[in-house]
Design a protein around this motif. Structure first.
Motif, PDB file in Angstrom:
ATOM      1  N   ASN A 106      -5.931 -15.701  -1.520  1.00  0.00           N
ATOM      2  CA  ASN A 106      -6.292 -15.866  -2.927  1.00  0.00           C
ATOM      3  C   ASN A 106      -7.329 -14.789  -3.232  1.00  0.00           C
ATOM      4  N   VAL A 107      -6.887 -13.733  -3.918  1.00  0.00           N
ATOM      5  CA  VAL A 107      -7.790 -12.635  -4.245  1.00  0.00           C
ATOM      6  C   VAL A 107      -8.066 -12.682  -5.742  1.00  0.00           C
ATOM      7  N   GLY A 108      -9.233 -13.174  -6.090  1.00  0.00           N
ATOM      8  CA  GLY A 108      -9.609 -13.269  -7.499  1.00  0.00           C
ATOM      9  C   GLY A 108      -8.641 -14.075  -8.335  1.00  0.00           C
ATOM     10  N   GLY A 109      -7.995 -15.081  -7.744  1.00  0.00           N
ATOM     11  CA  GLY A 109      -7.057 -15.923  -8.479  1.00  0.00           C
ATOM     12  C   GLY A 109      -5.608 -15.498  -8.331  1.00  0.00           C
ATOM     13  N   HIS A 110      -5.345 -14.363  -7.690  1.00  0.00           N
ATOM     14  CA  HIS A 110      -3.983 -13.891  -7.455  1.00  0.00           C
ATOM     15  C   HIS A 110      -3.584 -14.230  -6.010  1.00  0.00           C
ATOM     16  N   ILE A 111      -2.422 -14.853  -5.831  1.00  0.00           N
ATOM     17  CA  ILE A 111      -1.986 -15.293  -4.511  1.00  0.00           C
ATOM     18  C   ILE A 111      -1.068 -14.247  -3.890  1.00  0.00           C
ATOM     19  N   TYR A 112      -1.367 -13.892  -2.648  1.00  0.00           N
ATOM     20  CA  TYR A 112      -0.560 -12.937  -1.892  1.00  0.00           C
ATOM     21  C   TYR A 112      -0.187 -13.558  -0.556  1.00  0.00           C
ATOM     22  N   THR A 113       1.007 -13.227  -0.072  1.00  0.00           N
ATOM     23  CA  THR A 113       1.469 -13.690   1.228  1.00  0.00           C
ATOM     24  C   THR A 113       1.801 -12.482   2.089  1.00  0.00           C
ATOM     25  N   THR A 114       1.264 -12.459   3.295  1.00  0.00           N
ATOM     26  CA  THR A 114       1.495 -11.331   4.194  1.00  0.00           C
ATOM     27  C   THR A 114       1.319 -11.812   5.624  1.00  0.00           C
ATOM     28  N   THR A 115       1.273 -10.880   6.553  1.00  0.00           N
ATOM     29  CA  THR A 115       1.058 -11.240   7.958  1.00  0.00           C
ATOM     30  C   THR A 115      -0.307 -10.751   8.411  1.00  0.00           C
ATOM     31  N   PHE A 134      -5.643  -5.522  -5.805  1.00  0.00           N
ATOM     32  CA  PHE A 134      -5.372  -5.796  -4.393  1.00  0.00           C
ATOM     33  C   PHE A 134      -3.921  -5.503  -4.021  1.00  0.00           C
ATOM     34  N   ARG A 135      -3.006  -5.527  -5.002  1.00  0.00           N
ATOM     35  CA  ARG A 135      -1.600  -5.231  -4.697  1.00  0.00           C
ATOM     36  C   ARG A 135      -1.466  -3.836  -4.094  1.00  0.00           C
ATOM     37  N   TYR A 136      -2.276  -2.871  -4.596  1.00  0.00           N
ATOM     38  CA  TYR A 136      -2.212  -1.505  -4.073  1.00  0.00           C
ATOM     39  C   TYR A 136      -2.861  -1.423  -2.696  1.00  0.00           C
ATOM     40  N   ILE A 137      -3.908  -2.228  -2.493  1.00  0.00           N
ATOM     41  CA  ILE A 137      -4.570  -2.279  -1.188  1.00  0.00           C
ATOM     42  C   ILE A 137      -3.601  -2.830  -0.143  1.00  0.00           C
ATOM     43  N   LEU A 138      -2.956  -3.948  -0.485  1.00  0.00           N
ATOM     44  CA  LEU A 138      -2.056  -4.610   0.460  1.00  0.00           C
ATOM     45  C   LEU A 138      -0.830  -3.752   0.755  1.00  0.00           C
ATOM     46  N   ASN A 139      -0.274  -3.123  -0.270  1.00  0.00           N
ATOM     47  CA  ASN A 139       0.896  -2.269  -0.048  1.00  0.00           C
ATOM     48  C   ASN A 139       0.553  -1.073   0.833  1.00  0.00           C
ATOM     49  N   ARG A 174       0.626  -2.203   4.304  1.00  0.00           N
ATOM     50  CA  ARG A 174       1.991  -2.429   4.772  1.00  0.00           C
ATOM     51  C   ARG A 174       2.691  -1.125   5.154  1.00  0.00           C
ATOM     52  N   SER A 175       2.506  -0.093   4.336  1.00  0.00           N
ATOM     53  CA  SER A 175       3.301   1.124   4.510  1.00  0.00           C
ATOM     54  C   SER A 175       2.502   2.358   4.936  1.00  0.00           C
ATOM     55  N   GLY A 176       1.194   2.308   4.741  1.00  0.00           N
ATOM     56  CA  GLY A 176       0.389   3.486   5.026  1.00  0.00           C
ATOM     57  C   GLY A 176       0.488   4.536   3.938  1.00  0.00           C
ATOM     58  N   LYS A 177       1.106   4.165   2.801  1.00  0.00           N
ATOM     59  CA  LYS A 177       1.257   5.091   1.685  1.00  0.00           C
ATOM     60  C   LYS A 177       0.692   4.462   0.416  1.00  0.00           C
ATOM     61  N   LEU A 178       0.081   5.310  -0.412  1.00  0.00           N
ATOM     62  CA  LEU A 178      -0.429   4.844  -1.699  1.00  0.00           C
ATOM     63  C   LEU A 178       0.672   4.999  -2.738  1.00  0.00           C
ATOM     64  N   CYS A 179       1.106   3.882  -3.298  1.00  0.00           N
ATOM     65  CA  CYS A 179       2.168   3.902  -4.306  1.00  0.00           C
ATOM     66  C   CYS A 179       1.595   3.387  -5.625  1.00  0.00           C
ATOM     67  N   ASP A 227      -6.439   3.639 -13.726  1.00  0.00           N
ATOM     68  CA  ASP A 227      -7.603   2.849 -13.294  1.00  0.00           C
ATOM     69  C   ASP A 227      -8.159   3.329 -11.951  1.00  0.00           C
ATOM     70  N   TYR A 228      -8.363   4.644 -11.836  1.00  0.00           N
ATOM     71  CA  TYR A 228      -8.825   5.191 -10.562  1.00  0.00           C
ATOM     72  C   TYR A 228     -10.238   4.737 -10.211  1.00  0.00           C
ATOM     73  N   ASP A 229     -11.091   4.619 -11.198  1.00  0.00           N
ATOM     74  CA  ASP A 229     -12.465   4.175 -10.916  1.00  0.00           C
ATOM     75  C   ASP A 229     -12.456   2.782 -10.296  1.00  0.00           C
ATOM     76  N   LEU A 230     -11.669   1.886 -10.872  1.00  0.00           N
ATOM     77  CA  LEU A 230     -11.592   0.512 -10.368  1.00  0.00           C
ATOM     78  C   LEU A 230     -10.961   0.484  -8.985  1.00  0.00           C
ATOM     79  N   LEU A 231      -9.882   1.241  -8.790  1.00  0.00           N
ATOM     80  CA  LEU A 231      -9.214   1.252  -7.492  1.00  0.00           C
ATOM     81  C   LEU A 231     -10.117   1.853  -6.415  1.00  0.00           C
ATOM     82  N   GLU A 232     -10.835   2.911  -6.750  1.00  0.00           N
ATOM     83  CA  GLU A 232     -11.764   3.512  -5.787  1.00  0.00           C
ATOM     84  C   GLU A 232     -12.856   2.522  -5.408  1.00  0.00           C
TER      85      GLU A 232
END
Length: 222
Positions: free
Chosen positions: A10-19, A58-63, A66-71, A78-83
């Motif tokens: 649960n990241v800020g109210g958004h639910i993610y499922t991963t390993t 967090f979707r960009y962080i998690l991806n 997963r892949s080692g690539k920034l998509c 929103d580069y300031d926020l992502l950085e």
């Protein structure tokens, strides 16, 4: 702890499922430390691991984990926020990728316009007098017609393509006048040179001086 274990976040109210293996892919990161058990984790009322950060970013962080690539989507801004989020999670390869992506986006959002000014002066080597002088301008039609006084010279630019034109004027000193105007408008002189050549004509020896300048300005793409 099994790396194949399914983890719900649960990241800020958004639910993610991963390993767990995805989350510890970068062991020196904040996520790596959290899910290796090096630092304590919080859970919400449903038993999900809770991280009080921006859930959408967090979707960009998690991806990336997963892949080692920034998509990122096209026109991402929103580069300031992502950085800021990447700095919190301390994933160094991600931080590097964001910086590179931001620089590329800046390059794609702008272009350089150029104006080339070529001034040719013909002098008599016997008398030292000026025999002829003319100035040629090459550049975008809109840039050339924006130069004050161009329309008063009584000549229209020669159309070279859809956007570019050439204007040739038999006026001495125009190069300096135009250069002063361009400089005040924010143009930068990227290159300049002076070349000489000599020839004979009608019993006189003639020296040709060619001044060449290239000016540029950054324009934002819309």
């Amino acid at each position: 702890m099994e790396e194949s274990e399914i983890i719900r976040l649960n990241v800020g109210g958004h639910i993610y499922t991963t390993t767990r293996s995805t989350l510890v892919r970068y062991p020196d990161s904040m996520l790596g430390a959290m899910f290796k058990g090096d630092i304590p984790s919080k859970v919400d009322q449903d038993g999900n691991f809770f991280i009080d950060r921006d859930g959408q970013m967090f979707r960009y962080i998690l991806n990336f984990c997963r892949s080692g690539k920034l998509c990122l989507p096209q026109q991402f801004s929103d580069y300031d926020l992502l950085e800021n989020e990447a700095d919190f999670y301390q994933i160094e390869p991600l931080i590097t990728s964001i910086t590179s992506s931001r620089q590329n986006a800046m390059k794609e959002s702008q272009e350089f316009n150029y104006i080339e000014i070529v001034e040719e002066n013909l002098h008599s080597l016997y008398s030292g007098s000026l025999l002829d002088a003319f100035t040629t301008l090459d550049g975008r039609t809109t840039d050339l017609t924006a130069i004050p006084g161009i329309s008063t010279y009584g000549k229209s630019p020669e159309i070279l393509s859809s956007f570019y034109s050439r204007l040739t004027l038999s006026i001495r000193g125009l190069r300096l006048e135009i250069g002063e105007f361009l400089s005040k408008q924010g143009w930068i002189k990227e290159h300049s040179n002076l070349s000489f050549s000599k020839s004979s004509s009608r019993g006189d020896f003639v020296e040709k001086k060619i001044y060449r300048e290239v000016w540029k300005i950054c324009r934002k793409n819309h």
